[in-house]
Design an enzyme around this catalytic site. Structure first.
Site, PDB file in Angstrom:
ATOM      1  N   GLY A 215      61.412 -81.584 -23.846  1.00 17.02           N
ATOM      2  CA  GLY A 215      60.616 -81.687 -25.063  1.00 17.02           C
ATOM      3  C   GLY A 215      61.495 -81.621 -26.303  1.00 17.02           C
ATOM      4  O   GLY A 215      62.642 -82.078 -26.301  1.00 17.02           O
ATOM      5  N   SER A 216      60.983 -80.980 -27.328  1.00 16.63           N
ATOM      6  CA  SER A 216      61.650 -80.990 -28.633  1.00 16.63           C
ATOM      7  C   SER A 216      62.997 -80.278 -28.626  1.00 16.63           C
ATOM      8  O   SER A 216      63.812 -80.483 -29.527  1.00 16.63           O
ATOM      9  CB  SER A 216      60.746 -80.354 -29.677  1.00 16.63           C
ATOM     10  OG  SER A 216      59.530 -81.065 -29.739  1.00 16.63           O
ATOM     11  N   ALA A 217      63.214 -79.414 -27.622  1.00 21.53           N
ATOM     12  CA  ALA A 217      64.504 -78.736 -27.560  1.00 21.53           C
ATOM     13  C   ALA A 217      65.624 -79.766 -27.412  1.00 21.53           C
ATOM     14  O   ALA A 217      66.763 -79.543 -27.813  1.00 21.53           O
ATOM     15  CB  ALA A 217      64.539 -77.741 -26.400  1.00 21.53           C
TER      16      ALA A 217
END
Lengths: 485, 472
Positions: A215-217
């Protein structure tokens, strides 16, 4: 009669010769193949005849041995089994060994030639040495903080010391007691059946053997690629990527959770986790640039060993632009282990130089003599030092005034990045909450720890699952222990 | 010793070699005690606390036996008693060693009691049997007792599929063990009396084969009947090892008595037919033959190793020099480790070297027995010596060959070594009789009185014997 008695004597001489030839055949000629017959339990009996060497955390044994007085004499015991299971694995007389128990089996069971006082000692004496000791890099307090932070929810934590690569915590939850599998008999097979049949998969080492969509990580990787490739030269300058962002070549709109992402700067996009900007930057950087950077961080490396094998994290090598856009925000086929994401944070914290992660600090003979010491190795340079510096700043901003304020620690510099990963068919599954971070004590010249946390909590309300809400407090607790608080 | 002249010159003194026997006995007891200590050190890293008592007991028994031999059989073969003591002592060590693996079931104390009884029987035989020829008078009593002993276990419940035990109180014994000595006495007596009739009368079956000649049924009949009866009883009791032993004993003694190679041919043919019939019809034996043909079949079938495979693993683990006493894992063989498979423990912990030594001890025992047979002059004594030696030799070969996969396994006890009371007592009796026989064989003969007796037994064959002996 004499002649006949003599003939009978000759007959018995013949029988004696037959016995002697036959015993020589079995004991000399066929001995090796009989010794190696898998049904011959002697090798197994010899293996368990002596106590197995201990695995150490903070210099103290977290494993033991129990004398059962059975043919397979010594069974493995674990002092805090569930806590350290993702580090030690199990050593079972029935099911073999996993993880460190497996990777260091020769040393722990005493067959490693390095344990012998002299070369060829084993060959001459046919003896085993007492089992050696394996000292891990794990910090007990951090391990405990991570384990308690997850509190039985499904998830994992990996923590690394950025400048050395030492793995400080490796937690998977829910966990299990490897001691249940140590011996033989129905209790062990029953435990095995129960553990392997459990839908919560307690025996899965989520920290190194399970990959999740990051995801956004993953946006940290995308930002590093964009900066290194020159796609972005001024992190504070607005980009021309508009909102709503339509995936290239499709009519699909990529939604943003955050406000103000229209034409936002990279700095702002990281701090508030703008999907549109990062997807657009990934596409502009191009597949080659993205893949190149992802590989430098360790993606697509199936040979990573700590010394237990680590599942390869994945970034597709052939993609259309819309797929690349999704991959740039950690979706589509992109998958990463928690350890991999801790490596991403560690690389940023360490000025772009990624150290090879390792779990065994040194191995010792039973008498304490050092057998081997794991040296620090550089995995590679993931990005320019300048890029690393800019990313550090952006991650600090995210904690100070962004999505990751839950990770802030007084008196320390903390950088972080949240992530909420969609998964399942049509994103039907509950999202995974991610948080990657690093922390540096105010008076210290270098970061003390980099950490990655993933929580896959099936029981939680969907809206509650977010990297900042669920994962960041766990990361903070772990980092506080690393900073000695 | 061809002292046939009327005026004998002063004969050189016959060496009695009792000192040699004593020295060998001390060595035998020492080896057993050291073995006992080695087991304790190997297994528990400590000396067994009762080693002194054990050593003293064994030593006292050996010394007592030796004193009786000195008094009552001073010319007896000096090797027989030390070999028996050594094998018995070694057996006790191995059983004690295996006892340590089965805490609930210790057999060594019982075996020690039976060994003492055996040694007592040895002493009694040596002390109170003045001359082996006395036994010849009791040939028919012997065979009657043997048959009764063989038949009695039919009325007792089977153990592990074989009805060969008699149980009373806490003890159990196999009467078949004693029966074999009695049968050997009977065979020797009957053949000594009738061997001329057996060898030289009867019809030739086919002119081209002069060795194939059947004696008359009147002479052969009773012998074959008794032998057949005992074998049939044993087959009914499923004691196939002992029936095989009786068969071999019968053929060997008949051959030595008559010198007719035909007997061996007929014997082998009968044995082949019988073995094939029993092997294919009797399920217990059939499975053992299958096991012998492929010891690893059960492993390949996923059922784990059988006893024979475990036994072979044990021998292989021993290699050349063995693992050392107490350091092997032959207990993996299972329930028969102390009895039928005790040799596997010897093979694992003493290695090929130790196993060879044990085989050579047995070979020496058999060789000294046959040597006694050669030196004796009366046909009964010669046949009895051969028969007793054959019992030992056949038994060693059948059981050793069985546990090492050379021949199909038959349940029999390794003489002196294996756990089993009746077996130990019987073997002591056999050695006692051999002692008595060898004493007669080596004793300087008071010529005039003995000459007449020898003349009565004498025939062409004996004269021929005397010539060979004079020449050798």
């Amino acid at each position: 009669m004499t002649r006949y008695i003599r003939r009978i004597a000759a007959f018995f001489l013949l029988l004696l010769a037959a016995l002697l030839v036959n015993s020589a055949r079995i004991q000399l000629v066929e001995a090796d193949s009989l010794d190696r017959n898998p049904a011959n339990r002697r090798a197994t009996v010899a293996r368990y005849a002596e106590p197995r060497g201990p695995i150490l955390v903070d210099g103290k044994a977290v494993t033991g041995s129990r004398d059962t007085r059975q043919p397979l004499r010594y069974e493995r015991t674990y002092t805090q089994g569930p806590l350290y299971a993702p580090v030690t694995g199990y050593a079972s007389q029935t099911y073999g060994t996993t993880l460190l128990e497996n990777a260091e089996d020769a040393l722990l069971s005493g067959t490693d030639p390095m344990l012998a006082p002299f070369p060829f000692w084993h060959e001459i004496t046919r003896s085993r040495q007492p089992g050696g000791q394996v000292a891990t890099t794990i910090k007990g307090a951090m391990q405990r903080a991570a384990y308690d932070g997850l509190a039985g929810r499904r998830g994992a934590v990996a923590a690394i010391e950025p400048f050395s690569g030492r793995i400080l915590a490796l937690v998977s939850s829910p966990s299990y007691d490897p001691g249940l599998l140590s011996g033989t008999g129905t209790a062990v097979t029953d435990a095995w059946t129960r553990l392997t049949g459990d839908s919560a998969q307690p025996m899965l080492d989520r920290a190194i053997r399970q990959t999740y969509p990051p995801g956004s990580a993953f946006k940290i990787v995308t930002a590093a690629a964009a900066l290194d490739a020159g796609t972005v030269t001024d992190v504070a300058a607005p980009t021309d990527i508009e909102e709503p962002y339509v995936l290239p070549g499709t009519a699909t709109v990529l939604p943003n959770e955050a406000e103000g992402c229209d034409r936002a700067s990279l700095e702002y996009a990281i701090r508030w986790s703008c999907n549109s900007v990062m997807a657009g930057l990934g596409v502009r950087t191009g597949l080659t640039g993205m893949l190149d950077t992802a590989r430098k961080f360790g993606f697509n490396d199936s040979g990573l060993r700590i010394p237990s094998g680590v599942a390869a994290s994945h970034f597709d090598t052939e993609m259309s632009d819309d797929q690349l856009a999704l991959s740039s925000i950690g979706q589509f086929d992109t998958r990463a282990t928690p350890l991999q994401m801790a490596m991403v944070a560690a690389a940023v914290a360490n000025g772009g130089e990624l150290k090879y992660p390792y779990l065994v600090d040194r191995t010792l003979a039973a008498d304490g003599r050092v057998v081997s010491r794991t040296g620090q190795r550089t995995y590679g340079r993931t990005m320019n030092p300048l890029t690393a510096n800019r990313l550090r700043r952006m991650m600090i901003d995210t904690v100070e005034d962004g999505t990751a304020t839950n990770a802030a620690i007084d008196g320390a510099t903390v950088g972080g990045k949240t992530g909420t990963a969609q998964h399942g068919v049509g994103n039907s599954g509950l999202p995974y909450a991610w948080f990657i971070a690093w922390a540096q004590a105010g008076n210290s010249g270098r970061p003390a720890v980099a950490v990655a946390v993933v929580v896959e909590d099936a029981a939680a309300d969907r809206a509650d699952i977010s990297g900042g809400g669920d994962a960041a407090p766990i990361a903070r607790a772990v980092m506080e222990k690393a900073l000695g608080r | 010793m061809t002292a046939t002249t009327a005026d004998p010159p002063p004969a050189p003194p016959v060496p009695r070699r009792r000192g040699v026997e004593l020295a060998l006995l001390v060595g035998a007891v020492l080896i057993a005690v050291l073995g006992y200590l080695a087991v304790g050190l190997g297994k528990h890293h400590a000396l067994p606390p009762d080693a002194a008592v054990y050593g003293a007991g064994l030593g006292a028994l050996a010394l007592l036996a030796h004193l009786v031999v000195r008094l009552r059989a001073p010319y007896a073969d000096p090797l027989l008693l030390p070999i028996a003591v050594l094998l018995n002592g070694l057996g006790l060590v191995l059983i004690y060693r295996l006892d340590l693996e089965t805490p609930g079931d210790s057999a060594a104390p019982t075996q020690l009691v039976w060994s003492t009884l055996g040694a007592a029987l040895f002493i009694a035989v040596v002390a109170f049997l003045p001359d082996h020829r006395v036994l010849q008078r009791y040939a028919y009593l012997s065979v009657a007792t043997a048959l009764v002993l063989l038949i009695v276990p039919i009325f007792f419940p089977a153990v592990n599929g074989a009805k060969i035990w008699i149980r009373f109180g806490g003890f159990s014994f196999q009467p078949g063990e004693f029966a074999k000595v009695l049968l050997a006495v009977f065979f020797a007596a009957y053949l000594a009396t009738n061997r001329n009739a057996l060898a030289y009368t009867g019809r030739r079956l086919w002119r081209r084969l002069p060795w194939l000649q059947l004696p008359t049924g009147r002479v052969l009949g009773p012998l074959v009947a008794i032998w057949l009866l005992s074998v049939v009883v044993l087959v009914l009791e499923r004691d196939l090892g002992t029936s095989l032993l009786f068969f071999g004993l019968f053929v060997i003694m008949l051959y030595v008595a008559t010198g007719r190679t035909g007997w061996i041919a007929v014997g082998l043919a009968l044995a082949a037919v019988g073995a094939f019939a029993v092997g294919s019809l009797e399920p217990h034996v059939h499975s053992r033959v299958q096991d012998w043909l492929d010891p690893y079949a059960s492993i390949n079938a996923g059922r784990g190793p059988g006893q024979l495979a475990q036994s072979l693993f044990a021998f292989a683990a021993g290699g050349l020099t063995g693992t050392g006493l107490g350091l092997g894992h032959s207990i993996l063989i299972g329930f028969a480790a102390k009895s039928d498979f005790i040799l596997a423990t010897a093979g694992e912990e003493l290695g090929l070297v130790g196993l060879t030594a044990i085989f050579l001890l047995y070979a020496l025992l058999v060789a000294r027995g046959l040597r006694t047979g050669l030196s004796l002059r009366d046909p009964f004594g010669r046949l009895l010596a051969v028969g007793l030696s054959a019992i030992l030799g056949l038994q060693v070969f059948v059981i050793a060959g069985g546990v090492m996969g050379l021949i199909p396994l038959t349940g029999m006890a390794m003489p002196f070594l294996a756990q089993g009371g009746s077996s130990v007592v019987t073997n002591w009796a056999i050695v006692a009789l051999l002692m008595r026989l060898s004493d007669s064989a080596r004793r300087p003969r008071p010529e005039p009185s003995r000459g007449a007796g020898a003349g009565l037994d004498g025939d062409g064959d004996d004269r021929h014997d005397n010539r060979t002996e004079a020449g050798s």
